[in-house]
Design a protein around this motif. Structure first.
Motif, PDB file in Angstrom:
ATOM      1  N   THR A 127      -1.438   4.666  -4.089  1.00 59.57           N
ATOM      2  CA  THR A 127      -0.949   4.663  -5.456  1.00 59.57           C
ATOM      3  C   THR A 127      -1.625   3.531  -6.223  1.00 59.57           C
ATOM      4  O   THR A 127      -2.114   2.579  -5.632  1.00 59.57           O
ATOM      5  N   GLU A 128      -1.655   3.651  -7.516  1.00 61.67           N
ATOM      6  CA  GLU A 128      -2.217   2.614  -8.381  1.00 61.67           C
ATOM      7  C   GLU A 128      -1.062   1.763  -8.897  1.00 61.67           C
ATOM      8  O   GLU A 128      -0.040   2.282  -9.321  1.00 61.67           O
ATOM      9  N   ARG A 129      -1.235   0.441  -8.867  1.00 60.69           N
ATOM     10  CA  ARG A 129      -0.242  -0.450  -9.449  1.00 60.69           C
ATOM     11  C   ARG A 129      -0.898  -1.774  -9.770  1.00 60.69           C
ATOM     12  O   ARG A 129      -1.928  -2.121  -9.206  1.00 60.69           O
ATOM     13  N   GLN A 130      -0.283  -2.505 -10.670  1.00 62.04           N
ATOM     14  CA  GLN A 130      -0.773  -3.825 -11.046  1.00 62.04           C
ATOM     15  C   GLN A 130      -0.087  -4.872 -10.179  1.00 62.04           C
ATOM     16  O   GLN A 130       1.092  -4.750  -9.874  1.00 62.04           O
ATOM     17  N   SER A 131      -0.822  -5.858  -9.783  1.00 57.53           N
ATOM     18  CA  SER A 131      -0.223  -6.976  -9.057  1.00 57.53           C
ATOM     19  C   SER A 131      -0.343  -8.220  -9.917  1.00 57.53           C
ATOM     20  O   SER A 131      -1.143  -8.286 -10.842  1.00 57.53           O
ATOM     21  N   GLY A 132       0.460  -9.177  -9.640  1.00 58.90           N
ATOM     22  CA  GLY A 132       0.421 -10.419 -10.397  1.00 58.90           C
ATOM     23  C   GLY A 132       1.191 -11.488  -9.665  1.00 58.90           C
ATOM     24  O   GLY A 132       1.607 -11.308  -8.522  1.00 58.90           O
TER      25      GLY A 132
END
Length: 69
Positions: A53-58
């Protein structure tokens, strides 16, 4: 070499060879695909249950999550 020399060189090299967002995204994708391939090498796991899956990390967010559904 002293620790001051090493720190100076590390800083200079990091600035010169900083990875672009596209390069970081490509590395993340390659790592995820490698993990997926390793998981799917177990023939007892149904391939349809393992996906990326695509997701943003931070900051504060996990760098990697694995789950089986």
């Amino acid at each position: 070499m002293t620790s001051a020399n090493i720190a100076f060189l590390e800083q200079a090299l990091r600035q010169r060879f900083a990875a672009t967002q596209a390069q970081r995204d490509g590395l993340a994708r390659a790592r995820a695909e490698a993990v997926q391939a390793a998981v799917l090498s177990n023939t007892e796991i149904i391939p349809e249950r393992v996906f990326l899956t695509e997701r943003q990390s931070g900051k504060g967010a996990p760098r990697m999550e694995l789950s089986l559904q």
